[in-house]
Motif scaffolding. Structure first.
Motif, short mmCIF file in Angstrom:
data_model
loop_
_atom_site.label_atom_id
_atom_site.label_comp_id
_atom_site.label_asym_id
_atom_site.label_seq_id
_atom_site.Cartn_x
_atom_site.Cartn_y
_atom_site.Cartn_z
N MET A 1 70.81 -20.73 -31.74
CA MET A 1 72.14 -20.68 -32.34
C MET A 1 72.14 -21.29 -33.74
N PRO A 2 72.90 -20.70 -34.66
CA PRO A 2 72.97 -21.22 -36.04
C PRO A 2 73.48 -22.66 -36.07
N ASP A 3 73.07 -23.38 -37.10
CA ASP A 3 73.45 -24.79 -37.23
C ASP A 3 74.95 -24.97 -37.37
N ASN A 4 75.63 -23.97 -37.92
CA ASN A 4 77.07 -24.12 -38.14
C ASN A 4 77.90 -23.74 -36.92
N TRP A 5 77.25 -23.39 -35.81
CA TRP A 5 77.97 -23.15 -34.57
C TRP A 5 78.08 -24.47 -33.81
N HIS A 6 79.14 -25.17 -33.99
CA HIS A 6 79.36 -26.39 -33.22
C HIS A 6 80.02 -25.98 -31.90
N VAL A 7 79.18 -25.62 -30.95
CA VAL A 7 79.64 -24.97 -29.73
C VAL A 7 80.41 -25.94 -28.84
N ARG A 8 81.57 -25.46 -28.37
CA ARG A 8 82.41 -26.25 -27.45
C ARG A 8 82.30 -25.64 -26.05
N PRO A 9 81.59 -26.30 -25.13
CA PRO A 9 81.48 -25.76 -23.77
C PRO A 9 82.79 -25.94 -23.00
N CYS A 10 83.16 -24.91 -22.23
CA CYS A 10 84.37 -24.97 -21.41
C CYS A 10 84.03 -24.53 -19.99
N SER A 11 84.61 -25.22 -19.02
CA SER A 11 84.27 -24.95 -17.62
C SER A 11 85.38 -24.26 -16.84
N ASN A 12 86.54 -23.99 -17.49
CA ASN A 12 87.62 -23.27 -16.82
C ASN A 12 88.56 -22.68 -17.86
N LEU A 13 89.49 -21.84 -17.40
CA LEU A 13 90.41 -21.16 -18.31
C LEU A 13 91.33 -22.13 -19.03
N GLU A 14 91.81 -23.12 -18.32
CA GLU A 14 92.72 -24.08 -18.94
C GLU A 14 92.05 -24.79 -20.11
N GLN A 15 90.80 -25.14 -19.92
CA GLN A 15 90.07 -25.83 -20.99
C GLN A 15 89.86 -24.90 -22.19
N VAL A 16 89.61 -23.62 -21.92
CA VAL A 16 89.45 -22.65 -23.00
C VAL A 16 90.73 -22.55 -23.81
N GLN A 17 91.86 -22.35 -23.11
CA GLN A 17 93.12 -22.16 -23.83
C GLN A 17 93.50 -23.41 -24.60
N HIS A 18 93.28 -24.57 -24.02
CA HIS A 18 93.59 -25.83 -24.72
C HIS A 18 92.73 -25.97 -25.98
N THR A 19 91.45 -25.65 -25.87
CA THR A 19 90.54 -25.76 -27.02
C THR A 19 90.95 -24.80 -28.13
N LEU A 20 91.33 -23.59 -27.75
CA LEU A 20 91.76 -22.60 -28.73
C LEU A 20 93.06 -23.03 -29.42
N GLU A 21 94.02 -23.48 -28.64
CA GLU A 21 95.31 -23.90 -29.21
C GLU A 21 95.12 -25.07 -30.17
N GLN A 22 94.25 -25.99 -29.79
CA GLN A 22 93.98 -27.15 -30.65
C GLN A 22 93.36 -26.71 -31.97
N PHE A 23 92.44 -25.74 -31.92
CA PHE A 23 91.80 -25.24 -33.14
C PHE A 23 92.83 -24.57 -34.05
N TRP A 24 93.66 -23.71 -33.49
CA TRP A 24 94.63 -22.99 -34.32
C TRP A 24 95.67 -23.94 -34.91
N ARG A 25 96.04 -24.99 -34.15
CA ARG A 25 96.99 -25.97 -34.70
C ARG A 25 96.37 -26.71 -35.88
N SER A 26 95.11 -27.13 -35.71
CA SER A 26 94.45 -27.87 -36.79
C SER A 26 94.19 -27.00 -38.01
N SER A 27 94.14 -25.68 -37.77
CA SER A 27 93.91 -24.74 -38.88
C SER A 27 95.20 -24.36 -39.58
N GLY A 28 96.33 -24.80 -39.00
CA GLY A 28 97.61 -24.48 -39.60
C GLY A 28 98.08 -23.08 -39.32
N ASP A 29 97.51 -22.44 -38.28
CA ASP A 29 97.87 -21.06 -37.96
C ASP A 29 98.64 -20.95 -36.65
N ASN A 30 99.09 -22.04 -36.14
CA ASN A 30 99.82 -21.96 -34.88
C ASN A 30 100.87 -23.07 -34.83
#
Length: 819
Positions: A790-819
């Motif tokens: 994997m490329p060095d710029n892929w700071h991979v976030r492992p997720c073990s369930n759907l809730e964790q995926v959605q929370h991780t995505l929402e957090q990213f979009w909020r920090s990006s100012g797109d949500n």
């Protein structure tokens, strides 16, 4: 020799082919003897002569002509200096009977023998001033028919003075053109020497990359670079190569691409350099089927080229009109496919062949891989001035699969049956052609002698592997080619229109010749596969015979020798050592990996460990997979692409998702999509302002070469590790790799598969302002061997369930100012 004269080296063949050609355009390769056969034919005739004959007689003389000092040389097939007058003989191998050899070729062969005669005379006198105008020679051309080992000759006498005048006339024609080209090259060189980088500043790593390219060219080396999206790969290579032209290190840049999008990028960057002051010329090679009007699918366009006898009128008298068209090209300088079409139309000559004629004289050649690397397509212009050329190979990750196809070939029985049915119905061909076609059909029938030759027995719907192609098929094809040639059905005219009324005839003949040609190159890096599939409707067994290239590296290595230096580059060539080995680069090739350009925080990479999408778990994975897709959309409505490893899996997933979520706009990639369907798919993402969910094939046309910049794409969901499906062919390749001491699984499955994954992920972030998500769905991605890829710029976030995926995505979009 005057020191003020320009020194050039020239082969007799190059001189004659440029200056002595006239009349119609004939294909130089289709259905003619291979190089291997030609050598064998030459040796057969040479060995049949007595001791008076000298074989492969080398001649080389320096001739002062006008402002040039020309070193002209070559090898004469046979010379007899014992006889009086002395005999200068050239040997040509053929499938044609004597009366069927085109007059244009006879004239060309005579011209070559004439120049050799003049050089031989200079060799004997050692002084042009000592020429005896009364000295006579015999010029002899002998054709050796490879099909029946017969030979026939033509002879004529010539004086040394006549040979001198003819040779000097050829030199005058060549040097007049060469002088004009050289004048333009000086302008190119002067502007390249002083041009500055066309942007105010370099991107991250770009200056280092450009310096490495220049040094590689200077040192006659090979360089393989992984340069991430946005690093300015195309400009870095073109600018540095242009500077090498400016310093007189090289004279030509050959830019190879795997796809049309790569050609457009090369052309766009070339035009940027021109706008910045680089006075350079270029030619873009367009595929023959697209370039030639006589190959158009529209009858109205084809008819504009038809001379009424089924032959393209643009090929008749082609070489008579070529000089004027060539001058127009020289003046135009910027030879895009549109400009080539314009000049070709004005001179009524074949546009495709015109573009090929300009390759030798162009400073930049932009073309597909195959024009340099495919043994069936490669241009002879690339065999000259090898120390003056740099090879730039874009999209380098595609080279292994493409080149394996270049050195493979396949025959199937179905087209032969179809052609034969049409021939019997329309009867446009003579009975000998029918007979040879029928023999071919019988040969590909498992009930006939093909399998007795290979000593293999097989049942229906099975594959068999044999060590070499059946010899009986080769003999059948040789006689078929002879009859096709004799009946002028081989598309001997480069733009020929013969038999367009017989559907599939031209493509079928091309496949036969490719098979024959590859069979001549067949080596330990090949296997022969016989396959059979019985039709459920007719119960007829369709047979295919494939020559599979397992490892094209050795063939590629030989092709690279026609360039001073090679630079291969792509955003996805990890591991670098793997790509270097499988594509035949030298052991001392330089490997370079550039840092990421775009802000790392702009991409979120999520790894879903809880959905197993491997083959045996696919049915049970559909429901959870669709829930993951829905969670991704809920985290931020937008435009997303889901990439799946097969059409069956794609259809399952698509149908399940649409049935449960009819309110969400969706689109899916169709199997065997037409160009129009592909365009419609892409337009949906670029033109639609609302949310959209697309389903596409991992490793397919939408997974690379598409610039989803701006708001066209918010994220991709990559399902699976991208590995090719196991098959007999893949197993053979894997075993061949193992036999050579490498890890077959990694080299044939894991590395190519993960390259597809990285290419797909690369669709998301296309500029410094783009933000998006990459979701990796496969439990194998948590393994260390995959993490190391994997490329060095892929700071991979492992997720073990759907809730964790959605929370991780929402957090990213909020920090990006797109949500």
């Amino acid at each position: 020799m005057s020191g003020s004269k320009k020194e050039i080296k020239l082969s007799v063949r190059t001189l004659v082919e440029f200056s002595a050609r006239s009349g119609d355009l004939f294909s130089e390769s289709s259905f003619g003897p291979s190089a291997k056969e030609g050598i064998k034919g030459h040796q057969t005739l040479q060995n049949s002569r007595n001791s008076e004959w000298e074989k492969e007689f080398a001649v080389k003389q320096t001739i002062e002509y006008k402002n040039y000092s020309v070193t002209l040389g070559g090898r004469i097939d046979l010379v007899n200096r014992v006889q009086s007058p002395a005999i200068v003989e050239e040997i040509k191998t053929t499938y044609f009977d004597q009366e069927d050899i085109p007059q244009e070729k006879i004239i060309l062969h005579l011209a070559q023998t004439t120049v050799y005669c003049y050089l031989l005379h200079l060799e004997q006198t050692q002084s042009a001033e000592a020429l005896n105008p009364e000295q006579t020679y015999v010029l002899k051309t002998t054709w050796f028919n490879l099909l029946d080992n017969s030979e026939f000759s033509s002879e004529q006498s010539i004086t040394s003075l006549e040979a001198k005048k003819i040779t000097e006339n050829y030199l005058d024609i060549y040097l007049t053109w060469f002088s004009a080209v050289e004048e333009r090259q000086l302008i190119v060189r002067d502007s390249a020497k002083t041009i500055a980088f066309p942007y105010t500043e370099y991107r991250t790593g770009q200056h280092y990359f450009a310096k490495a390219v220049y040094q590689t060219i200077k040192d006659k080396k090979q360089l393989l670079v992984e340069a991430p999206t946005g690093s300015g790969k195309t400009m870095s290579t073109l600018f540095a190569s242009s500077k090498a032209i400016g310093e007189g290190i090289i004279a030509q840049i050959v830019y190879l691409t795997a796809k049309g999008s790569g050609q457009q990028a090369a052309l766009k960057n070339t035009q940027k350099l021109i706008e910045s002051g680089l006075e350079i010329d270029y030619v873009v090679l367009q595929a023959k089927d697209k370039a030639c009007p006589c190959r158009s699918s529209k009858e109205s366009i084809r008819q504009t080229c038809d001379n009424g006898k089924g032959v393209c009128s643009r090929t008749i008298g082609f070489f008579d009109r070529l000089p004027q068209a060539r001058l127009a090209c020289l003046e135009a300088a910027y030879l895009s496919s549109e400009k080539i079409q314009e000049i070709a139309a004005a001179n009524h000559i074949c546009p495709f062949e015109l573009s090929l004629q300009m390759v030798r004289w162009s400073s930049i050649v932009i073309c597909d891989f195959n024009y340099f690397l495919d043994p069936m397509v490669r241009l002879s212009a690339f065999d000259d001035n090898i120390n003056q050329r740099v090879l730039l190979i874009d999209e380098y990750h595609n080279l292994i699969e493409r080149s394996r196809g270049m050195y493979s070939a396949e025959l199937t029985s179905a087209p032969a049956h179809a052609i034969l049915r049409q021939l019997k119905k329309n009867s446009p061909l003579k009975s000998p052609i029918k007979r040879y076609l029928e023999q071919l059909v019988q040969l590909t029938n498992p009930q006939e002698n093909l399998f007795s030759v290979t000593q293999q027995k097989r049942s229906d719907d099975t594959d068999q592997v044999i060590e070499s192609p059946p010899e009986v098929l080769k003999f059948c094809l040789e006689h078929l080619f002879e009859e096709v040639s004799n009946e002028s059905l081989s598309d001997g005219f480069a733009g020929g229109m013969n038999n367009h009324q017989i559907e599939g005839f031209h493509d079928w003949l091309k496949s036969l010749y490719r098979y024959y040609f590859i069979s001549e190159l067949y080596s330990e890096d090949h296997k022969t596969i016989i396959s059979g599939t019985r039709s459920t409707s007719s119960q007829k067994l369709a047979v295919s015979l494939k020559l599979l290239c397992l490892d094209p590296a050795s063939y590629l290595t030989k092709k690279y020798q026609s360039a001073r230096a090679l630079i291969g580059f792509s955003a996805t060539v990890t591991p670098l050592d793997y790509y270097s080995q499988v594509t035949g680069l030298s052991e001392d090739s330089v490997k370079l990996k550039l840092p990421p350009v775009f802000p790392i925080e702009n991409q979120l990479t999520v790894r879903c460990d809880f959905i197993d999408t491997r083959w045996k778990h696919r049915d049970s994975s559909i429901s959870l997979l669709c829930d993951l897709i829905l969670s991704t959309i809920h985290a931020k409505p937008g435009k997303y692409l889901v990439f799946l490893p097969s059409y069956a899996y794609l259809t399952q997933c698509y149908d399940h998702f649409v049935q449960a979520n009819q309110e969400i706009s969706t689109i899916k990639q169709q199997k065997n999509s037409t160009d129009k369907e592909k365009s419609t798919f892409l337009k949906a993402f670029f033109e639609c302002a609302d949310s959209l969910l697309g389903f596409a094939i991992l490793g397919g046309v939408f997974g690379e070469g598409v610039d989803f910049s701006g708001e066209a794409l918010d994220g991709v969901i990559v399902i699976g590790a991208g590995m090719p499906q196991p098959s007999l062919e893949q197993n053979l390749i894997e075993q061949h790799i193992e036999d050579k001491g490498f890890n077959g699984f990694k080299y044939n499955y894991q590395f190519p598969g993960f390259t597809r994954v990285k290419q797909t992920a690369g669709r998301v972030i296309r500029s410094e302002t783009d933000k998006g998500v990459v979701i990796l769905v496969d439990p194998r991605f948590r393994r260390l061997d995959y993490q190391n890829l994997m490329p060095d710029n892929w700071h991979v976030r492992p997720c073990s369930n759907l809730e964790q995926v959605q929370h991780t995505l929402e957090q990213f979009w909020r920090s990006s100012g797109d949500n």
